[in-house]
Design a protein around this motif. Structure first.
Motif, PDB file in Angstrom:
ATOM      1  N   LEU A 171     -14.362  19.884  31.599  1.00 27.00           N
ATOM      2  CA  LEU A 171     -14.911  19.267  30.398  1.00 27.00           C
ATOM      3  C   LEU A 171     -14.047  18.106  29.914  1.00 27.00           C
ATOM      4  O   LEU A 171     -12.813  18.172  29.946  1.00 27.00           O
ATOM      5  N   ALA A 172     -14.708  17.053  29.444  1.00 21.23           N
ATOM      6  CA  ALA A 172     -14.031  15.899  28.877  1.00 21.23           C
ATOM      7  C   ALA A 172     -13.394  16.273  27.546  1.00 21.23           C
ATOM      8  O   ALA A 172     -13.824  17.217  26.880  1.00 21.23           O
ATOM      9  N   PRO A 173     -12.348  15.536  27.117  1.00 23.43           N
ATOM     10  CA  PRO A 173     -11.685  15.869  25.851  1.00 23.43           C
ATOM     11  C   PRO A 173     -12.613  15.959  24.656  1.00 23.43           C
ATOM     12  O   PRO A 173     -12.449  16.842  23.809  1.00 23.43           O
ATOM     13  N   THR A 174     -13.593  15.051  24.546  1.00 23.56           N
ATOM     14  CA  THR A 174     -14.505  15.120  23.407  1.00 23.56           C
ATOM     15  C   THR A 174     -15.309  16.414  23.417  1.00 23.56           C
ATOM     16  O   THR A 174     -15.570  17.008  22.364  1.00 23.56           O
ATOM     17  N   ILE A 175     -15.704  16.886  24.607  1.00 20.00           N
ATOM     18  CA  ILE A 175     -16.462  18.131  24.711  1.00 20.00           C
ATOM     19  C   ILE A 175     -15.561  19.319  24.395  1.00 20.00           C
ATOM     20  O   ILE A 175     -15.973  20.267  23.702  1.00 20.00           O
ATOM     21  N   VAL A 506      -6.169   1.129  29.050  1.00 15.87           N
ATOM     22  CA  VAL A 506      -7.468   1.814  29.113  1.00 15.87           C
ATOM     23  C   VAL A 506      -7.538   2.926  28.070  1.00 15.87           C
ATOM     24  O   VAL A 506      -8.568   3.123  27.419  1.00 15.87           O
ATOM     25  N   MET A 507      -6.448   3.653  27.877  1.00 17.70           N
ATOM     26  CA  MET A 507      -6.446   4.753  26.901  1.00 17.70           C
ATOM     27  C   MET A 507      -6.614   4.253  25.473  1.00 17.70           C
ATOM     28  O   MET A 507      -7.051   5.003  24.596  1.00 17.70           O
ATOM     29  N   ARG A 508      -6.289   2.987  25.234  1.00 18.65           N
ATOM     30  CA  ARG A 508      -6.444   2.422  23.890  1.00 18.65           C
ATOM     31  C   ARG A 508      -7.758   1.681  23.710  1.00 18.65           C
ATOM     32  O   ARG A 508      -8.040   1.188  22.614  1.00 18.65           O
ATOM     33  N   VAL A 512     -13.436   3.732  25.175  1.00 20.56           N
ATOM     34  CA  VAL A 512     -12.919   4.950  25.805  1.00 20.56           C
ATOM     35  C   VAL A 512     -12.601   5.992  24.742  1.00 20.56           C
ATOM     36  O   VAL A 512     -12.925   7.171  24.891  1.00 20.56           O
ATOM     37  N   VAL A 513     -11.978   5.563  23.657  1.00 21.50           N
ATOM     38  CA  VAL A 513     -11.651   6.493  22.568  1.00 21.50           C
ATOM     39  C   VAL A 513     -12.917   7.081  21.976  1.00 21.50           C
ATOM     40  O   VAL A 513     -13.014   8.290  21.739  1.00 21.50           O
ATOM     41  N   ILE A 524      -6.870  16.454  24.413  1.00 22.71           N
ATOM     42  CA  ILE A 524      -6.480  15.307  25.226  1.00 22.71           C
ATOM     43  C   ILE A 524      -5.287  15.648  26.103  1.00 22.71           C
ATOM     44  O   ILE A 524      -5.279  15.368  27.295  1.00 22.71           O
ATOM     45  N   ALA A 525      -4.270  16.267  25.504  1.00 26.26           N
ATOM     46  CA  ALA A 525      -3.031  16.583  26.221  1.00 26.26           C
ATOM     47  C   ALA A 525      -3.051  18.038  26.660  1.00 26.26           C
ATOM     48  O   ALA A 525      -2.426  18.892  26.053  1.00 26.26           O
ATOM     49  N   ARG A 526      -3.778  18.337  27.724  1.00 23.55           N
ATOM     50  CA  ARG A 526      -3.896  19.722  28.182  1.00 23.55           C
ATOM     51  C   ARG A 526      -2.612  20.211  28.834  1.00 23.55           C
ATOM     52  O   ARG A 526      -2.378  21.407  28.909  1.00 23.55           O
ATOM     53  N   SER A 527      -1.812  19.290  29.345  1.00 22.67           N
ATOM     54  CA  SER A 527      -0.512  19.641  29.903  1.00 22.67           C
ATOM     55  C   SER A 527       0.525  18.759  29.235  1.00 22.67           C
ATOM     56  O   SER A 527       0.206  17.881  28.444  1.00 22.67           O
TER      57      SER A 527
END
Length: 544
Positions: A171-175, A506-508, A512-513, A524-527
């Motif tokens: 799953l994507a971070p938003t999901i 790209v992250m900014r 994308v955000v 977002i930071a799963r690890s």
């Protein structure tokens, strides 16, 4: 633990084909409590869920639900008590449509059609992405969309205890951010939740207590946040130290076919030009163009359903293009099948680690070496001639190298079907390396492996690139992993390219955000250490 007990597990033991995998596990879940079930790969987390839900019969111990002993009861009777399991990675019927899957999930409410219809509609409102895919075969959904469908089906049963295996899988971070809110809402409604999750960062945001398992035994039980202070428990099993092993553990880059290509070939390793692919009139890939240089690591990110896996299917030849071209080292392979592209140097991993379940780990890796077998004369092999023996010894030696490199020696004689998700991913990686590709497509390599394993995966993949000279293209939802690993990031949404450049830029990128990252740091930071904090951060502060 506070509150009345919903589930009480005492001395649980489970065996598979005579091999014991759980050893006297005790587990308590209170009403309205979220409990995280964490642990190393193959520790027995999913086995505990199967034993509670009646999918497998324990060889010892008891399972009580609201004081009633349900040990060994069949799954359909356990479901009748209000216990629902959402299995990770395989929770849908792939040959049925989304609509049909949802209708099947509503069978406990079959005597009340109005209630069943309302429950299905409520599940769709939770995951609105499914509404436009109601007549799509579930097997044609992206991995993340299948996970959403699995959870939607589980919610339809209005469970008393919901057991979720791999909450964030695919799953994507938003999901994930939305899903965490769904879990909290379910908890606030009085439902108990057992959450199997590989990311401690994610588990920390919703679970009040955690059990940590290793080799079928409970190593830790207590407040989830205390796990962050226990490096002796949260340690790597497979990957720690792999990237610093002797270069002799892998085939030297200077002698391999792949190293020659990386040094001398000035053409892009992979080039996609104007690619177009539709499903049912919906463009999954829309006029997409990009290239990957030899030896480059390109990360691909994007929301679920953005077309990332479809791009891999197009590159590897599993899906034909409607328009456009695919080139590998300057050669047009658009009209070639997957086997021809593999012989051209293209390697591919899948989200579900597609290996032969009836083979042992050693046999599966040996099969992957087929392209490099030195002698194929069946008569020489049958007669045991010296050339045949030498060829077999060379293959066996290479298998041993790969087993050692990925720390799989303990699993060498186990069948693929017996392995945990994380272990299968390591075998999949060994098979890819055995093929000696010049280009490797990795589809969510961290999916299904423990957080500390994911933290060591980046150095391992960089080591693979450095040792082989191969270009890597990686789809990944773990942002610390993909940003630290990639030389360049490419972001997709609705099949189109929305950003391409250095990971930081790209992250900014605003698009994308907005479409992908969201505002929850844990999602977002799963690890990594950036999300390791006690409690849940404010949504407002996170957005800032």
């Amino acid at each position: 633990m506070s509150g009345s007990g919903v589930v009480e597990v005492r001395g649980l033991e489970v065996r598979y084909d005579g091999v014991q995998v759980l050893f006297g596990v005790d587990l308590d879940i209170a009403a309205g409590e979220v409990v995280a079930l964490l642990g190393t790969n193959g520790a027995g987390k999913s086995t505990i869920l199967r034993a509670i839900s009646g999918v497998i019969k324990p060889s010892g111990g008891t399972v009580r639900i609201d004081g009633e002993d349900v040990t060994g009861q069949p799954a359909h009777k356990v479901v009748g008590t209000g216990i629902v399991q959402a299995p990770g990675g395989a929770g849908v019927f792939p040959s049925l449509t989304v609509r049909e899957n949802l209708r099947i999930a509503g069978w406990p409410l079959r005597r009340d059609k109005a209630a069943g219809t309302a429950a299905i509609e409520s599940a769709i409102e939770t995951f609105p992405e499914l509404r436009d895919r109601m007549d799509t075969m579930a097997g044609n959904l992206s991995g993340g969309q299948q996970q959403m469908l699995t959870l939607a089906m589980a919610l339809i049963g209005r469970p008393k205890l919901l057991m979720i295996d791999e909450l964030s899988l695919g799953l994507a971070p938003t999901i994930v951010e939305r899903l965490l809110d769904v879990v909290r809402a379910i908890r606030d409604g009085g439902t108990s939740i057992v959450l199997v999750e590989q990311s401690v960062n994610i588990a920390l945001t919703v679970a009040s207590r955690a059990y940590f398992l290793e080799k079928g035994e409970v190593r830790f039980e207590g407040p989830t946040a205390e796990l962050l202070e226990r490096p002796d428990v949260l340690r790597s099993v497979f990957l720690e130290g792999v990237s610093t092993r002797s270069e002799s553990a892998a085939r030297p880059a200077a002698t391999g076919r792949e190293a020659t290509v990386a040094v001398t070939d000035q053409q892009p390793a992979v080039e996609v030009v104007g690619a177009v692919r539709s499903f049912g009139g919906v463009r999954a890939v829309d006029d997409l163009s990009f290239s990957v240089a030899p030896g480059e690591i390109l990360g691909i990110i994007g929301p679920n359903g953005a077309g990332k896996t479809t791009v891999f299917d197009i590159i590897s030849g599993f899906l034909p293009l409607e328009a456009g071209q695919v080139l590998v080292h300057g050669t047009d392979v658009t009209a070639l099948g997957p086997d021809r592209r593999a012989r051209a140097g293209l390697g591919r991993s899948f989200q579900d680690a597609r290996l032969f379940p009836g083979l042992t780990v050693r046999e599966a890796i040996a099969v992957s070496l087929d392209a490099h077998v030195q002698l194929r004369d069946p008569i020489a092999i049958a007669l045991g001639l010296s050339e045949a023996v030498a060829s077999e010894l060379a293959t066996a030696a290479r298998v041993e190298e790969l087993l050692d490199l990925l720390r799989l020696d303990a699993y060498r004689d186990k069948f693929i079907s017996e392995l945990s998700t994380g272990t299968r991913r390591m075998v999949d990686l060994a098979c890819i390396l055995g093929h000696e590709p010049t280009v490797v497509l990795f589809d969510e390599p961290s999916s299904g492996i423990a957080q500390r394993e994911a933290e060591h995966l980046g150095p391992l993949l960089r080591s693979v690139r450095d040792r082989t000279g191969a270009a890597l293209v990686v789809i990944e939802h773990d942002m610390p992993l993909i940003t630290s690993l990639s030389d360049r990031l490419l972001a997709l949404d609705l099949g189109r390219l929305i950003a391409d450049g250095p990971p930081r830029d790209v992250m900014r990128h605003p698009a994308v955000v907005a479409s992908y990252l969201g505002g929850d740091p844990a999602a977002i930071a799963r690890s990594g250490s950036t999300a390791r904090r006690r409690g849940r951060p404010s949504r407002r502060n996170a957005a800032r």
